[in-house]
Design a protein around this motif. Sequence first.
Motif, short mmCIF file in Angstrom:
data_model
loop_
_atom_site.label_atom_id
_atom_site.label_comp_id
_atom_site.label_asym_id
_atom_site.label_seq_id
_atom_site.Cartn_x
_atom_site.Cartn_y
_atom_site.Cartn_z
N MET A 166 2.03 -2.54 6.60
CA MET A 166 1.71 -2.99 5.24
C MET A 166 2.79 -2.59 4.24
O MET A 166 3.08 -3.31 3.30
CB MET A 166 0.36 -2.41 4.82
CG MET A 166 -0.15 -2.95 3.51
SD MET A 166 -0.47 -4.73 3.55
CE MET A 166 -0.93 -5.04 1.87
N GLN A 167 3.40 -1.42 4.50
CA GLN A 167 4.44 -0.97 3.58
C GLN A 167 5.63 -1.93 3.55
O GLN A 167 6.27 -2.10 2.51
CB GLN A 167 4.91 0.45 3.97
CG GLN A 167 3.83 1.52 3.79
CD GLN A 167 3.32 1.58 2.36
OE1 GLN A 167 4.09 1.50 1.40
NE2 GLN A 167 2.01 1.71 2.19
N GLN A 168 5.90 -2.57 4.67
CA GLN A 168 6.99 -3.56 4.70
C GLN A 168 6.66 -4.77 3.84
O GLN A 168 7.54 -5.35 3.20
CB GLN A 168 7.26 -3.98 6.14
CG GLN A 168 7.89 -2.90 7.00
CD GLN A 168 8.06 -3.35 8.43
OE1 GLN A 168 7.09 -3.61 9.15
NE2 GLN A 168 9.31 -3.46 8.87
N VAL A 169 5.39 -5.13 3.82
CA VAL A 169 4.96 -6.26 2.99
C VAL A 169 5.11 -5.89 1.51
O VAL A 169 5.62 -6.69 0.71
CB VAL A 169 3.50 -6.63 3.30
CG1 VAL A 169 3.02 -7.74 2.36
CG2 VAL A 169 3.36 -7.06 4.75
N LEU A 170 4.70 -4.70 1.14
CA LEU A 170 4.83 -4.25 -0.25
C LEU A 170 6.31 -4.14 -0.66
O LEU A 170 6.66 -4.45 -1.80
CB LEU A 170 4.12 -2.91 -0.45
CG LEU A 170 2.60 -2.94 -0.22
CD1 LEU A 170 2.02 -1.52 -0.35
CD2 LEU A 170 1.91 -3.88 -1.20
#
Length: 237
Positions: free
Chosen positions: A1-5
């Motif tokens: 998810m951090q990559q999406v953010l």
Amino acid sequence: MQQVLALIEQKKQEFAQLPLFDFMQDKSINPRQRLAWAPCAAHFIMNFGELNKYFLRVEPTNDPIQTLINKHTYEDDHHWLWFLEDLKNLEFDKSLQFSDALKFLWSEETKNARWLNYQLYRYTSQATPIQKIIVIEITEATGNIMLSIAAEIGKEIKAITQKQCRYFADFHLDVETGHMTGSSGIDRLLQDIQLSESAQQEAFELVENLFTVFTQFTNSLLVYAKTHKIEQLLKAG
């Protein structure tokens, strides 16, 4: 998810370079002219409350992320009232026949505002809480860029006219952090989420697609502002 953010933050920085924002910061232009695009954005702004009420909010819920989303929607679903106030203070509140108002809202000039709404509805109508978080992050990111610049114009207008804006103002900016994450404990909920490869790819596509639509919308606002002189707007009022 951090990559999406992280991708959302990257796209936000690219979004900030759009020519509308140079136009809005050009102090050689009348400050009201720099906000002359406001009527063109009406369809999007007026629908934003319903996006929060009917698409992002789900009640009752036992999902902790959806609970936080619900709280966010109650903070975000009434800002259109401030927009209506500002239209009056900016003297953009034209008197129109009801049929003419409808023609404008569904005209070629405002099609990108409508399309943006339709895409937001599309991506949230059957979305998971995580997907809704992504949509919220994108709307917050783009809104933060716009409102940060518009609030400075609002200050200029107040100095000239003694009329206080509320939508195009620090008043609005102060309740728009630019992120849903970083508050209400949502970071703690998201940091351990591991998306599958397919879910991550879908999230990346969602980010790319929505930023594309926001960019088209924003570019259309610049065209409107450049082709609708405030003298004509005031004369037509």
